[in-house]
Design a protein around this motif. Sequence first.
Motif, PDB file in Angstrom:
ATOM      1  N   LYS A   1       2.314   5.746   9.035  1.00 31.01           N
ATOM      2  CA  LYS A   1       3.232   6.553   9.838  1.00 31.01           C
ATOM      3  C   LYS A   1       2.489   7.369  10.902  1.00 31.01           C
ATOM      4  O   LYS A   1       2.987   7.576  12.002  1.00 31.01           O
ATOM      5  N   ASN A   2       1.274   7.795  10.570  1.00 29.59           N
ATOM      6  CA  ASN A   2       0.494   8.615  11.488  1.00 29.59           C
ATOM      7  C   ASN A   2      -0.522   7.809  12.300  1.00 29.59           C
ATOM      8  O   ASN A   2      -1.371   8.378  12.983  1.00 29.59           O
ATOM      9  N   ASN A   3      -0.426   6.479  12.210  1.00 30.01           N
ATOM     10  CA  ASN A   3      -1.256   5.570  13.008  1.00 30.01           C
ATOM     11  C   ASN A   3      -2.760   5.744  12.829  1.00 30.01           C
ATOM     12  O   ASN A   3      -3.517   5.677  13.795  1.00 30.01           O
ATOM     13  N   PHE A   4      -3.195   5.978  11.586  1.00 24.07           N
ATOM     14  CA  PHE A   4      -4.623   6.048  11.308  1.00 24.07           C
ATOM     15  C   PHE A   4      -5.103   4.711  10.768  1.00 24.07           C
ATOM     16  O   PHE A   4      -4.420   4.059   9.986  1.00 24.07           O
ATOM     17  N   SER A   5      -6.297   4.307  11.200  1.00 23.07           N
ATOM     18  CA  SER A   5      -6.904   3.077  10.710  1.00 23.07           C
ATOM     19  C   SER A   5      -7.380   3.291   9.279  1.00 23.07           C
ATOM     20  O   SER A   5      -8.010   4.302   8.972  1.00 23.07           O
ATOM     21  N   PHE A   6      -7.062   2.338   8.416  1.00 22.98           N
ATOM     22  CA  PHE A   6      -7.498   2.412   7.031  1.00 22.98           C
ATOM     23  C   PHE A   6      -7.458   1.037   6.398  1.00 22.98           C
ATOM     24  O   PHE A   6      -6.870   0.106   6.936  1.00 22.98           O
ATOM     25  N   GLU A   7      -8.094   0.945   5.237  1.00 22.58           N
ATOM     26  CA  GLU A   7      -8.065  -0.279   4.449  1.00 22.58           C
ATOM     27  C   GLU A   7      -8.171   0.124   2.980  1.00 22.58           C
ATOM     28  O   GLU A   7      -8.931   1.036   2.638  1.00 22.58           O
ATOM     29  N   LEU A   8      -7.391  -0.513   2.139  1.00 19.29           N
ATOM     30  CA  LEU A   8      -7.508  -0.326   0.692  1.00 19.29           C
ATOM     31  C   LEU A   8      -8.319  -1.504   0.161  1.00 19.29           C
ATOM     32  O   LEU A   8      -7.932  -2.654   0.354  1.00 19.29           O
ATOM     33  N   ILE A   9      -9.439  -1.202  -0.472  1.00 16.24           N
ATOM     34  CA  ILE A   9     -10.373  -2.238  -0.900  1.00 16.24           C
ATOM     35  C   ILE A   9     -10.467  -2.250  -2.425  1.00 16.24           C
ATOM     36  O   ILE A   9     -10.777  -1.227  -3.036  1.00 16.24           O
ATOM     37  N   HIS A  10     -10.195  -3.418  -3.019  1.00 19.22           N
ATOM     38  CA  HIS A  10     -10.354  -3.552  -4.474  1.00 19.22           C
ATOM     39  C   HIS A  10     -11.842  -3.699  -4.780  1.00 19.22           C
ATOM     40  O   HIS A  10     -12.528  -4.523  -4.180  1.00 19.22           O
ATOM     41  N   ASN A  11     -12.333  -2.889  -5.718  1.00 19.64           N
ATOM     42  CA  ASN A  11     -13.736  -2.965  -6.139  1.00 19.64           C
ATOM     43  C   ASN A  11     -13.839  -3.892  -7.346  1.00 19.64           C
ATOM     44  O   ASN A  11     -13.057  -3.766  -8.285  1.00 19.64           O
ATOM     45  N   ASP A  12     -14.827  -4.769  -7.327  1.00 14.05           N
ATOM     46  CA  ASP A  12     -15.049  -5.671  -8.459  1.00 14.05           C
ATOM     47  C   ASP A  12     -15.611  -4.928  -9.667  1.00 14.05           C
ATOM     48  O   ASP A  12     -15.511  -5.408 -10.793  1.00 14.05           O
ATOM     49  N   ILE A  13     -16.230  -3.776  -9.410  1.00 16.75           N
ATOM     50  CA  ILE A  13     -16.830  -2.968 -10.479  1.00 16.75           C
ATOM     51  C   ILE A  13     -16.419  -1.509 -10.271  1.00 16.75           C
ATOM     52  O   ILE A  13     -16.110  -1.109  -9.142  1.00 16.75           O
ATOM     53  N   PRO A  14     -16.421  -0.718 -11.327  1.00 19.84           N
ATOM     54  CA  PRO A  14     -16.144   0.712 -11.155  1.00 19.84           C
ATOM     55  C   PRO A  14     -17.272   1.372 -10.358  1.00 19.84           C
ATOM     56  O   PRO A  14     -18.447   1.014 -10.513  1.00 19.84           O
ATOM     57  N   ILE A  15     -16.916   2.321  -9.518  1.00 13.34           N
ATOM     58  CA  ILE A  15     -17.897   3.077  -8.732  1.00 13.34           C
ATOM     59  C   ILE A  15     -17.800   4.530  -9.178  1.00 13.34           C
ATOM     60  O   ILE A  15     -16.743   5.147  -9.070  1.00 13.34           O
ATOM     61  N   HIS A  16     -18.920   5.062  -9.689  1.00 15.01           N
ATOM     62  CA  HIS A  16     -18.908   6.414 -10.247  1.00 15.01           C
ATOM     63  C   HIS A  16     -19.695   7.427  -9.423  1.00 15.01           C
ATOM     64  O   HIS A  16     -19.502   8.622  -9.584  1.00 15.01           O
ATOM     65  N   THR A  17     -20.612   6.954  -8.578  1.00 14.59           N
ATOM     66  CA  THR A  17     -21.446   7.882  -7.811  1.00 14.59           C
ATOM     67  C   THR A  17     -21.465   7.478  -6.341  1.00 14.59           C
ATOM     68  O   THR A  17     -21.131   6.332  -5.981  1.00 14.59           O
ATOM     69  N   ALA A  18     -21.887   8.407  -5.505  1.00 11.69           N
ATOM     70  CA  ALA A  18     -22.007   8.115  -4.079  1.00 11.69           C
ATOM     71  C   ALA A  18     -23.016   6.997  -3.847  1.00 11.69           C
ATOM     72  O   ALA A  18     -22.792   6.099  -3.032  1.00 11.69           O
ATOM     73  N   LYS A  19     -24.119   7.012  -4.579  1.00  6.13           N
ATOM     74  CA  LYS A  19     -25.130   5.960  -4.426  1.00  6.13           C
ATOM     75  C   LYS A  19     -24.557   4.599  -4.790  1.00  6.13           C
ATOM     76  O   LYS A  19     -24.782   3.612  -4.083  1.00  6.13           O
ATOM     77  N   GLU A  20     -23.805   4.530  -5.897  1.00  6.77           N
ATOM     78  CA  GLU A  20     -23.182   3.259  -6.286  1.00  6.77           C
ATOM     79  C   GLU A  20     -22.234   2.777  -5.195  1.00  6.77           C
ATOM     80  O   GLU A  20     -22.189   1.586  -4.878  1.00  6.77           O
TER      81      GLU A  20
END
Length: 148
Positions: A10-29
């Motif tokens: 609605k607000n015309n922002f670029s985005f994408e929803l990405i399915h992760n194959d593995i859980p991501i718990h940290t910024a490094k991961e």
Amino acid sequence: MENIKEILEKNNFSFELIHNDIPIHTAKEGADYFKIDIAQISPTLIIYTDAGFHVLVVSGERGHVNFKEVKQLLKCKNVRMATKDEVKDLTGFPVGNVPMLGIPLPYILDKRLLEFSFVYGGCGKENTTLKVDPNALFKLNKVVGVLN
């Protein structure tokens, strides 16, 4: 998650929803998984202050929350991380799945996020990451403070 998608469209922002194959718990991961700069990973944290609960979205390059900086920004004496139970009760989401936008609390955002075309973080759904224009976070949330 549908609510986030609708708000961004609605607000015309670029985005994408990405399915992760593995859980991501940290910024490094997250940085390793998406092969991006760790600074583009945007953990969404809930903190408690003298002024109540706040959402804190920071750049992954920070490594940790500088409570002194938050105290100065909000002019308060006490700041702590919310407990897992508090996060779930306040947001409806477990720690690790709190979305970067749409939580009805005041937000504190990291100015460093604006250095990138896209940042990556939570969208409220397990094993799914929101890749979004960081300007959306600043425009669509109730921002009460910005970290330098």
